[in-house]
Design a protein around this motif. Structure first.
Motif, PDB file in Angstrom:
ATOM      1  N   ILE A 151       0.819  -1.217   0.000  1.00 16.23           N
ATOM      2  CA  ILE A 151       0.000   0.000   0.000  1.00 16.23           C
ATOM      3  C   ILE A 151       0.856   1.272   0.000  1.00 16.23           C
ATOM      4  CG2 ILE A 151      -1.990  -1.087   1.093  1.00 16.23           C
ATOM      5  CD1 ILE A 151      -1.103  -0.002   3.760  1.00 16.23           C
ATOM      6  N   PHE A 152       2.166   1.122   0.227  1.00  9.70           N
ATOM      7  CA  PHE A 152       3.041   2.292   0.263  1.00  9.70           C
ATOM      8  C   PHE A 152       4.006   2.345  -0.912  1.00  9.70           C
ATOM      9  CE2 PHE A 152       1.854   1.819   4.759  1.00  9.70           C
ATOM     10  CZ  PHE A 152       1.409   3.102   5.017  1.00  9.70           C
ATOM     11  N   TYR A 153       3.783   1.540  -1.954  1.00  9.75           N
ATOM     12  CA  TYR A 153       4.706   1.517  -3.087  1.00  9.75           C
ATOM     13  C   TYR A 153       4.762   2.848  -3.824  1.00  9.75           C
ATOM     14  CZ  TYR A 153       5.602  -3.532  -2.892  1.00  9.75           C
ATOM     15  OH  TYR A 153       6.015  -4.780  -2.527  1.00  9.75           O
ATOM     16  N   VAL A 154       3.640   3.563  -3.895  1.00 15.07           N
ATOM     17  CA  VAL A 154       3.635   4.859  -4.584  1.00 15.07           C
ATOM     18  C   VAL A 154       4.555   5.839  -3.869  1.00 15.07           C
ATOM     19  CG1 VAL A 154       2.253   6.872  -5.190  1.00 15.07           C
ATOM     20  CG2 VAL A 154       1.343   4.575  -5.582  1.00 15.07           C
ATOM     21  N   ILE A 155       4.462   5.888  -2.540  1.00 14.02           N
ATOM     22  CA  ILE A 155       5.320   6.782  -1.761  1.00 14.02           C
ATOM     23  C   ILE A 155       6.781   6.383  -1.929  1.00 14.02           C
ATOM     24  CG2 ILE A 155       5.900   7.544   0.573  1.00 14.02           C
ATOM     25  CD1 ILE A 155       2.954   7.220   1.289  1.00 14.02           C
ATOM     26  N   LEU A 156       7.044   5.085  -1.923  1.00 14.18           N
ATOM     27  CA  LEU A 156       8.407   4.601  -2.105  1.00 14.18           C
ATOM     28  C   LEU A 156       8.953   5.008  -3.471  1.00 14.18           C
ATOM     29  CD1 LEU A 156      10.770   2.862  -1.052  1.00 14.18           C
ATOM     30  CD2 LEU A 156       9.672   0.899  -2.153  1.00 14.18           C
ATOM     31  N   GLY A 157       8.124   4.895  -4.509  1.00 18.63           N
ATOM     32  CA  GLY A 157       8.550   5.268  -5.857  1.00 18.63           C
ATOM     33  C   GLY A 157       8.908   6.736  -5.948  1.00 18.63           C
ATOM     34  N   LEU A 158       8.083   7.591  -5.354  1.00 20.54           N
ATOM     35  CA  LEU A 158       8.367   9.032  -5.370  1.00 20.54           C
ATOM     36  C   LEU A 158       9.637   9.346  -4.573  1.00 20.54           C
ATOM     37  CD1 LEU A 158       4.744  10.434  -4.915  1.00 20.54           C
ATOM     38  CD2 LEU A 158       6.112  10.357  -7.014  1.00 20.54           C
ATOM     39  N   LEU A 159       9.846   8.612  -3.481  1.00 20.92           N
ATOM     40  CA  LEU A 159      11.072   8.782  -2.702  1.00 20.92           C
ATOM     41  C   LEU A 159      12.295   8.485  -3.555  1.00 20.92           C
ATOM     42  CD1 LEU A 159      12.671   9.115  -0.046  1.00 20.92           C
ATOM     43  CD2 LEU A 159      12.227   6.695   0.399  1.00 20.92           C
ATOM     44  N   PHE A 160      12.257   7.371  -4.299  1.00 20.63           N
ATOM     45  CA  PHE A 160      13.382   7.016  -5.173  1.00 20.63           C
ATOM     46  C   PHE A 160      13.651   8.124  -6.197  1.00 20.63           C
ATOM     47  CE2 PHE A 160      12.622   2.307  -4.322  1.00 20.63           C
ATOM     48  CZ  PHE A 160      13.787   2.177  -3.590  1.00 20.63           C
ATOM     49  N   VAL A 161      12.593   8.666  -6.788  1.00 19.71           N
ATOM     50  CA  VAL A 161      12.746   9.670  -7.839  1.00 19.71           C
ATOM     51  C   VAL A 161      13.387  10.945  -7.298  1.00 19.71           C
ATOM     52  CG1 VAL A 161      11.510  11.227  -9.395  1.00 19.71           C
ATOM     53  CG2 VAL A 161      10.888   8.802  -9.302  1.00 19.71           C
ATOM     54  N   TYR A 162      12.802  11.515  -6.260  1.00 23.07           N
ATOM     55  CA  TYR A 162      13.269  12.820  -5.783  1.00 23.07           C
ATOM     56  C   TYR A 162      14.610  12.711  -5.054  1.00 23.07           C
ATOM     57  CZ  TYR A 162       8.748  14.624  -7.158  1.00 23.07           C
ATOM     58  OH  TYR A 162       7.657  14.989  -7.902  1.00 23.07           O
ATOM     59  N   ARG A 163      14.807  11.604  -4.346  1.00 25.08           N
ATOM     60  CA  ARG A 163      16.081  11.423  -3.656  1.00 25.08           C
ATOM     61  C   ARG A 163      17.230  11.277  -4.657  1.00 25.08           C
ATOM     62  NH1 ARG A 163      16.070   6.566   0.410  1.00 25.08           N
ATOM     63  NH2 ARG A 163      16.327   5.366  -1.512  1.00 25.08           N
ATOM     64  N   ASN A 164      16.999  10.502  -5.710  1.00 20.90           N
ATOM     65  CA  ASN A 164      18.043  10.324  -6.718  1.00 20.90           C
ATOM     66  C   ASN A 164      18.257  11.579  -7.548  1.00 20.90           C
ATOM     67  OD1 ASN A 164      19.184   7.364  -7.039  1.00 20.90           O
ATOM     68  ND2 ASN A 164      17.060   7.165  -6.390  1.00 20.90           N
ATOM     69  N   ALA A 165      17.209  12.379  -7.717  1.00 19.28           N
ATOM     70  CA  ALA A 165      17.374  13.655  -8.410  1.00 19.28           C
ATOM     71  C   ALA A 165      18.307  14.565  -7.619  1.00 19.28           C
ATOM     72  CB  ALA A 165      16.021  14.327  -8.617  1.00 19.28           C
ATOM     73  N   LEU A 166      18.147  14.595  -6.307  1.00 19.52           N
ATOM     74  CA  LEU A 166      19.049  15.375  -5.458  1.00 19.52           C
ATOM     75  C   LEU A 166      20.479  14.862  -5.570  1.00 19.52           C
ATOM     76  CD1 LEU A 166      16.887  15.799  -2.227  1.00 19.52           C
ATOM     77  CD2 LEU A 166      17.670  17.623  -3.732  1.00 19.52           C
ATOM     78  N   GLN A 167      20.619  13.543  -5.598  1.00 15.22           N
ATOM     79  CA  GLN A 167      21.960  12.970  -5.721  1.00 15.22           C
ATOM     80  C   GLN A 167      22.590  13.333  -7.067  1.00 15.22           C
ATOM     81  OE1 GLN A 167      20.820   8.934  -5.099  1.00 15.22           O
ATOM     82  NE2 GLN A 167      21.042   9.027  -2.885  1.00 15.22           N
ATOM     83  N   GLY A 168      21.782  13.344  -8.106  1.00 11.57           N
ATOM     84  CA  GLY A 168      22.282  13.638  -9.438  1.00 11.57           C
ATOM     85  C   GLY A 168      22.867  15.034  -9.567  1.00 11.57           C
ATOM     86  N   ILE A 169      22.354  15.974  -8.779  1.00 10.72           N
ATOM     87  CA  ILE A 169      22.890  17.341  -8.835  1.00 10.72           C
ATOM     88  C   ILE A 169      23.974  17.543  -7.770  1.00 10.72           C
ATOM     89  CG2 ILE A 169      20.778  18.282  -9.802  1.00 10.72           C
ATOM     90  CD1 ILE A 169      20.063  19.368  -7.053  1.00 10.72           C
ATOM     91  N   GLY A 170      24.357  16.431  -7.119  1.00 17.28           N
ATOM     92  CA  GLY A 170      25.452  16.497  -6.166  1.00 17.28           C
ATOM     93  C   GLY A 170      25.058  16.786  -4.731  1.00 17.28           C
ATOM     94  N   SER A 171      23.757  16.799  -4.442  1.00 17.00           N
ATOM     95  CA  SER A 171      23.293  17.078  -3.071  1.00 17.00           C
ATOM     96  C   SER A 171      23.066  15.761  -2.305  1.00 17.00           C
ATOM     97  CB  SER A 171      22.001  17.894  -3.113  1.00 17.00           C
ATOM     98  OG  SER A 171      22.227  19.133  -3.741  1.00 17.00           O
TER      99      SER A 171
END
Length: 340
Positions: A314-334
């Protein structure tokens, strides 16, 4: 026994994946900026840091293997085999680092298909070696560990040979190997936070496993079956996150900020759809999926696994969004922000 020690193995592998993934982001940013000299230096310093990291991690993990199993409260009837499996896999840490480093470099350069192809080949080799080592040579769970290590090493070799042929930029010269602590620290500033961040979930899982071990073999079997299905269902989300990190790093290097916004938004939509579909599948088809691992007669195990999958799905959607935004931050070096 291998399933019980597999939790700690995943923690180590997550750390390795985050560590080498951070180096891939550094390379991706320089690739986006078309900085060929910086790309070669990045590959060289990433290789040197990975070698040092492999030596230290292998020594620490192998020396503490017995103590780790005691911390995890592994049941006595499987502790011996759990140690055999875990020690072999940890002894082969270098193979895991080698494959992840090369594959993350290829992804940073825009080639995500080749690591997948070689990983599929390695998986097939792993399965064949499992049968050979366990059934023919009677090596037990240690045979499964050796099969994993050898398969990963072969996959890393294949990626390495291919990368040298496909990308001339990776053919380093003597000058590229000149070590700079300042340049190395730039890579560690991204790699270490990502490594610890990737480990946080695995550490939590290990703590949970320790508690479950005290409940007996039935709870361990239920958690193991449920977690394997959960990993399979969430893999598309994790892979999407890796893609976002690479995409963001390249475009950040090229200073294409609008492309980053569009890409992250599109990835968030994909993650939402995948989360809904994945959650629906594991919740609605929990029993037949669990039966693939434990058989149809294990009613208590199936009941516990079904409950586990329901609460996760029931929390897969939240997990998916976490992966997206967290990795986006990593991609810009944060990486440090994502870590916190």
């Amino acid at each position: 026994s291998s399933a019980a020690s597999d939790v700690y193995k995943r923690q180590v592998f997550c750390f390795i994946n985050g560590f080498t993934g951070g180096f891939g982001i550094c390379l991706g940013q320089r690739c986006g900026a078309k900085d060929e000299k910086g790309m070669r230096k990045s590959v060289a310093v990433s290789t040197l840091l990975s070698i040092i990291f492999t030596i230290v991690l292998t020594l620490i993990c192998c020396l503490l293997a017995h103590q780790i199993l005691r911390w995890m409260q592994i049941p006595e009837d499987i502790s011996g085999e759990a140690y055999d499996y875990m020690f072999v896999v940890l002894l082969g840490t270098g193979a895991t680092v080698f494959y992840n480093m090369i594959s993350n470099m290829l992804r940073a350069l825009g080639d995500s298909k080749t690591p997948l192809v070689f990983l599929i080949i390695a998986s097939i080799i792993n399965i064949i070696l499992d049968f050979v080592f366990i059934l023919t040579f009677k090596m037990g769970v240690a045979g499964a560990g050796w099969a994993t290590v050898i398969a990963q090493f072969i996959s890393g070799i294949l990626c390495f040979v291919y990368s040298l042929k496909k990308f001339p930029i990776l053919r380093l010269t003597k000058h590229d190997w000149k070590f700079s602590w300042k340049f190395a620290w730039q890579h560690l500033e991204v790699g270490l936070p990502m490594a610890f961040q990737f480990s946080i979930t695995a550490i939590g899982t290990m703590v949970i496993q320790s508690a479950l071990n005290s409940l007996g073999s039935t709870a361990v079997a239920a958690f193991t079956a449920g977690s394997k299905i959960d990993q399979f269902a969430t893999q598309p989300l994790a892979s999407l996150g890796v893609a976002v990190a690479t995409y963001t790093a390249q475009n950040y290097g090229a200073r294409e900020l609008e492309r980053i916004k569009k890409g992250v938004t599109g990835a968030a939509i994909i993650a939402t759809v995948c989360g809904i579909v994945g959650g629906f599948v594991v919740i609605m088809f929990a029993k037949p999926l669990v039966a693939l691992f434990v058989g149809s007669g294990q009613n208590e195990v199936m009941s516990l696994s079904k409950e586990y999958l329901l609460l996760n799905g029931i929390f897969y959607v939240i997990l998916g969004l976490l992966f997206v935004y967290r990795n986006a931050l990593q991609g810009i070096g944060s990486s440090m922000i994502a870590f916190f």
